[in-house]
Design a protein around this motif. Sequence first.
Motif, PDB file in Angstrom:
ATOM      1  N   ILE A 174       0.848  -1.193   0.000  1.00  0.00           N
ATOM      2  CA  ILE A 174       0.000   0.000   0.000  1.00  0.00           C
ATOM      3  C   ILE A 174       0.885   1.245   0.000  1.00  0.00           C
ATOM      4  O   ILE A 174       0.658   2.201  -0.745  1.00  0.00           O
ATOM      5  N   ALA A 175       1.915   1.224   0.854  1.00  0.00           N
ATOM      6  CA  ALA A 175       2.841   2.357   0.934  1.00  0.00           C
ATOM      7  C   ALA A 175       3.569   2.570  -0.388  1.00  0.00           C
ATOM      8  O   ALA A 175       3.782   3.717  -0.822  1.00  0.00           O
ATOM      9  N   ALA A 176       3.951   1.485  -1.052  1.00  0.00           N
ATOM     10  CA  ALA A 176       4.655   1.606  -2.332  1.00  0.00           C
ATOM     11  C   ALA A 176       3.759   2.249  -3.387  1.00  0.00           C
ATOM     12  O   ALA A 176       4.220   3.057  -4.205  1.00  0.00           O
ATOM     13  N   CYS A 177       2.479   1.913  -3.369  1.00  0.00           N
ATOM     14  CA  CYS A 177       1.532   2.531  -4.300  1.00  0.00           C
ATOM     15  C   CYS A 177       1.373   4.010  -3.983  1.00  0.00           C
ATOM     16  O   CYS A 177       1.328   4.859  -4.893  1.00  0.00           O
ATOM     17  N   ALA A 178       1.286   4.335  -2.701  1.00  0.00           N
ATOM     18  CA  ALA A 178       1.169   5.736  -2.299  1.00  0.00           C
ATOM     19  C   ALA A 178       2.404   6.524  -2.731  1.00  0.00           C
ATOM     20  O   ALA A 178       2.295   7.647  -3.246  1.00  0.00           O
ATOM     21  N   ALA A 179       3.578   5.943  -2.542  1.00  0.00           N
ATOM     22  CA  ALA A 179       4.818   6.617  -2.924  1.00  0.00           C
ATOM     23  C   ALA A 179       4.853   6.887  -4.421  1.00  0.00           C
ATOM     24  O   ALA A 179       5.286   7.958  -4.871  1.00  0.00           O
ATOM     25  N   ALA A 180       4.385   5.923  -5.214  1.00  0.00           N
ATOM     26  CA  ALA A 180       4.371   6.100  -6.664  1.00  0.00           C
ATOM     27  C   ALA A 180       3.475   7.263  -7.069  1.00  0.00           C
ATOM     28  O   ALA A 180       3.811   8.051  -7.960  1.00  0.00           O
ATOM     29  N   LEU A 181       2.338   7.391  -6.410  1.00  0.00           N
ATOM     30  CA  LEU A 181       1.408   8.471  -6.731  1.00  0.00           C
ATOM     31  C   LEU A 181       1.905   9.820  -6.222  1.00  0.00           C
ATOM     32  O   LEU A 181       1.749  10.845  -6.887  1.00  0.00           O
ATOM     33  N   LEU A 182       2.500   9.824  -5.039  1.00  0.00           N
ATOM     34  CA  LEU A 182       2.968  11.074  -4.439  1.00  0.00           C
ATOM     35  C   LEU A 182       4.183  11.655  -5.160  1.00  0.00           C
ATOM     36  O   LEU A 182       4.380  12.874  -5.168  1.00  0.00           O
ATOM     37  N   THR A 183       4.981  10.811  -5.759  1.00  0.00           N
ATOM     38  CA  THR A 183       6.214  11.274  -6.396  1.00  0.00           C
ATOM     39  C   THR A 183       6.119  11.303  -7.915  1.00  0.00           C
ATOM     40  O   THR A 183       7.054  11.752  -8.579  1.00  0.00           O
ATOM     41  N   GLY A 184       5.004  10.835  -8.473  1.00  0.00           N
ATOM     42  CA  GLY A 184       4.843  10.809  -9.923  1.00  0.00           C
ATOM     43  C   GLY A 184       3.825  11.823 -10.398  1.00  0.00           C
ATOM     44  O   GLY A 184       3.350  12.668  -9.634  1.00  0.00           O
ATOM     45  N   SER A 185       3.495  11.723 -11.665  1.00  0.00           N
ATOM     46  CA  SER A 185       2.545  12.665 -12.266  1.00  0.00           C
ATOM     47  C   SER A 185       1.309  11.965 -12.808  1.00  0.00           C
ATOM     48  O   SER A 185       0.524  12.557 -13.541  1.00  0.00           O
ATOM     49  N   HIS A 186       1.130  10.683 -12.450  1.00  0.00           N
ATOM     50  CA  HIS A 186       0.001   9.925 -12.958  1.00  0.00           C
ATOM     51  C   HIS A 186      -0.975   9.620 -11.828  1.00  0.00           C
ATOM     52  O   HIS A 186      -0.700   9.863 -10.662  1.00  0.00           O
ATOM     53  N   GLY A 187      -2.127   9.097 -12.177  1.00  0.00           N
ATOM     54  CA  GLY A 187      -3.084   8.624 -11.183  1.00  0.00           C
ATOM     55  C   GLY A 187      -4.075   9.644 -10.687  1.00  0.00           C
ATOM     56  O   GLY A 187      -4.930   9.312  -9.859  1.00  0.00           O
ATOM     57  N   LEU A 188      -4.020  10.893 -11.156  1.00  0.00           N
ATOM     58  CA  LEU A 188      -4.964  11.896 -10.674  1.00  0.00           C
ATOM     59  C   LEU A 188      -6.386  11.534 -11.098  1.00  0.00           C
ATOM     60  O   LEU A 188      -6.634  11.161 -12.244  1.00  0.00           O
ATOM     61  N   GLY A 189      -7.299  11.659 -10.144  1.00  0.00           N
ATOM     62  CA  GLY A 189      -8.693  11.353 -10.428  1.00  0.00           C
ATOM     63  C   GLY A 189      -8.992   9.872 -10.546  1.00  0.00           C
ATOM     64  O   GLY A 189     -10.056   9.493 -11.033  1.00  0.00           O
ATOM     65  N   GLU A 190      -8.078   9.024 -10.080  1.00  0.00           N
ATOM     66  CA  GLU A 190      -8.262   7.578 -10.191  1.00  0.00           C
ATOM     67  C   GLU A 190      -8.456   6.945  -8.814  1.00  0.00           C
ATOM     68  O   GLU A 190      -7.907   7.421  -7.810  1.00  0.00           O
ATOM     69  N   THR A 191      -9.222   5.870  -8.778  1.00  0.00           N
ATOM     70  CA  THR A 191      -9.426   5.079  -7.572  1.00  0.00           C
ATOM     71  C   THR A 191      -8.855   3.687  -7.806  1.00  0.00           C
ATOM     72  O   THR A 191      -9.188   3.040  -8.804  1.00  0.00           O
ATOM     73  N   TYR A 192      -7.994   3.248  -6.899  1.00  0.00           N
ATOM     74  CA  TYR A 192      -7.307   1.966  -7.054  1.00  0.00           C
ATOM     75  C   TYR A 192      -7.709   1.000  -5.938  1.00  0.00           C
ATOM     76  O   TYR A 192      -7.554   1.316  -4.761  1.00  0.00           O
ATOM     77  N   ALA A 262      -3.637  -3.696  -9.482  1.00  0.00           N
ATOM     78  CA  ALA A 262      -3.315  -2.296  -9.189  1.00  0.00           C
ATOM     79  C   ALA A 262      -1.908  -2.119  -8.621  1.00  0.00           C
ATOM     80  O   ALA A 262      -1.216  -1.149  -8.970  1.00  0.00           O
ATOM     81  N   VAL A 263      -1.475  -3.004  -7.733  1.00  0.00           N
ATOM     82  CA  VAL A 263      -0.132  -2.864  -7.160  1.00  0.00           C
ATOM     83  C   VAL A 263       0.918  -2.952  -8.262  1.00  0.00           C
ATOM     84  O   VAL A 263       1.840  -2.128  -8.336  1.00  0.00           O
ATOM     85  N   ARG A 264       0.809  -3.932  -9.130  1.00  0.00           N
ATOM     86  CA  ARG A 264       1.762  -4.053 -10.238  1.00  0.00           C
ATOM     87  C   ARG A 264       1.654  -2.853 -11.183  1.00  0.00           C
ATOM     88  O   ARG A 264       2.667  -2.336 -11.668  1.00  0.00           O
ATOM     89  N   ASP A 265       0.431  -2.412 -11.440  1.00  0.00           N
ATOM     90  CA  ASP A 265       0.243  -1.281 -12.344  1.00  0.00           C
ATOM     91  C   ASP A 265       0.943  -0.025 -11.824  1.00  0.00           C
ATOM     92  O   ASP A 265       1.503   0.758 -12.599  1.00  0.00           O
ATOM     93  N   LEU A 266       0.894   0.198 -10.508  1.00  0.00           N
ATOM     94  CA  LEU A 266       1.464   1.409  -9.924  1.00  0.00           C
ATOM     95  C   LEU A 266       2.950   1.296  -9.620  1.00  0.00           C
ATOM     96  O   LEU A 266       3.682   2.286  -9.688  1.00  0.00           O
ATOM     97  N   THR A 267       3.400   0.103  -9.249  1.00  0.00           N
ATOM     98  CA  THR A 267       4.785  -0.050  -8.784  1.00  0.00           C
ATOM     99  C   THR A 267       5.684  -0.798  -9.756  1.00  0.00           C
ATOM    100  O   THR A 267       6.914  -0.768  -9.603  1.00  0.00           O
ATOM    101  N   GLY A 268       5.098  -1.495 -10.717  1.00  0.00           N
ATOM    102  CA  GLY A 268       5.902  -2.270 -11.660  1.00  0.00           C
ATOM    103  C   GLY A 268       6.321  -3.625 -11.148  1.00  0.00           C
ATOM    104  O   GLY A 268       7.103  -4.326 -11.798  1.00  0.00           O
ATOM    105  N   ARG A 269       5.810  -4.032  -9.992  1.00  0.00           N
ATOM    106  CA  ARG A 269       6.138  -5.361  -9.451  1.00  0.00           C
ATOM    107  C   ARG A 269       4.898  -5.972  -8.818  1.00  0.00           C
ATOM    108  O   ARG A 269       3.930  -5.281  -8.497  1.00  0.00           O
ATOM    109  N   ALA A 270       4.955  -7.272  -8.631  1.00  0.00           N
ATOM    110  CA  ALA A 270       3.828  -7.980  -8.036  1.00  0.00           C
ATOM    111  C   ALA A 270       3.748  -7.691  -6.538  1.00  0.00           C
ATOM    112  O   ALA A 270       4.774  -7.446  -5.884  1.00  0.00           O
ATOM    113  N   PRO A 271       2.549  -7.712  -5.964  1.00  0.00           N
ATOM    114  CA  PRO A 271       2.429  -7.561  -4.514  1.00  0.00           C
ATOM    115  C   PRO A 271       2.975  -8.784  -3.789  1.00  0.00           C
ATOM    116  O   PRO A 271       3.065  -9.876  -4.364  1.00  0.00           O
ATOM    117  N   ARG A 272       3.337  -8.591  -2.542  1.00  0.00           N
ATOM    118  CA  ARG A 272       3.872  -9.694  -1.744  1.00  0.00           C
ATOM    119  C   ARG A 272       2.812 -10.756  -1.490  1.00  0.00           C
ATOM    120  O   ARG A 272       1.646 -10.459  -1.232  1.00  0.00           O
TER     121      ARG A 272
END
Length: 297
Positions: A174-192, A262-272
């Motif tokens: 969950i934190a990795a997905c949040a980090a991807a959104l907080l530091t990137g420019s994608h995902g605005l207006g999206e629900t994951y 969603a985790v793979r889509d946002l972080t580029g890797r599979a969830p644990r």
Amino acid sequence: MILVTGATGSIGTHLVRLLLDQGVAFKALVRDGAKGRALGCDVVVGDFDEPDSLVAAMDGVDRLFLNAGGAQPVEGEQPMIRQQKAAIDAARAAGVSTVVKVSVWGAHQGGRLAEGAHWEIEEYLKAAGLGWSMLRPSGFMQNFITGAGAFTADGKLLDGFGGAPVSYIDCHDIAACAAALLTGSHGLGETYVLTGPQALTSAEIARELSAALGRTFGHAAVSPDELPAALRSEGLPAQFADDFAELCREVAAGSLAATTTAVRDLTGRAPRTFAEFLAANEEALRAGLLATTSPDA
């Protein structure tokens, strides 16, 4: 500058470590200064129940990670609604551009407990004129670390879901997905909707715990129909007990059984997987779960 709320919690601690590793400018909002300093990052002391402290915390902030507790056994409106609306108001007044909010899977109008409360907060955020992204996670794997409320005293995993599987997720993901959104420019207006890679029943969870920790964990079925009386006997409000039981019925009907990408889509890797979570948290599990339960006889 990012402000991380809930920084000492199950998601926040992972997010802080990820942002530190990435060298991103951020600060953490904490109620306890000593706990905050232990995070090893810049901190600001504040409280969701003190709106003025939220205003001060937003100074210089561009992006906000909004995460503040869950449903509480209280009569009337859930406190999180008032608290998170105050944070959104402070963010808007400070000129924050983007809010990444942790919600709950199944948030909807009229939902029980967190489902209804998070829906109301989501709608308030959408109407605030800020950029937003919503994270709706499944059940947390971290809930098994201490065993509080999830196990009987003799080490049986309580199953109030009628044997239905749940796609539990590691808060690290969950934190990795949040980090991807907080530091990137994608995902605005999206629900994951965030899930782990597999849905597991309580029996399967018990077997994985047994294999990882070298001690037998059984599981014990508890009917949702039995829950309200049991919870009321512990002093919880009647409405909270009834609502909690209804949520368990929803899970028993499969509300948390699906998995997403969603985790793979946002972080580029599979969830644990759950096994990977157990391996990464073995020390905490031995200090928590094994210390608070006795062997299954």
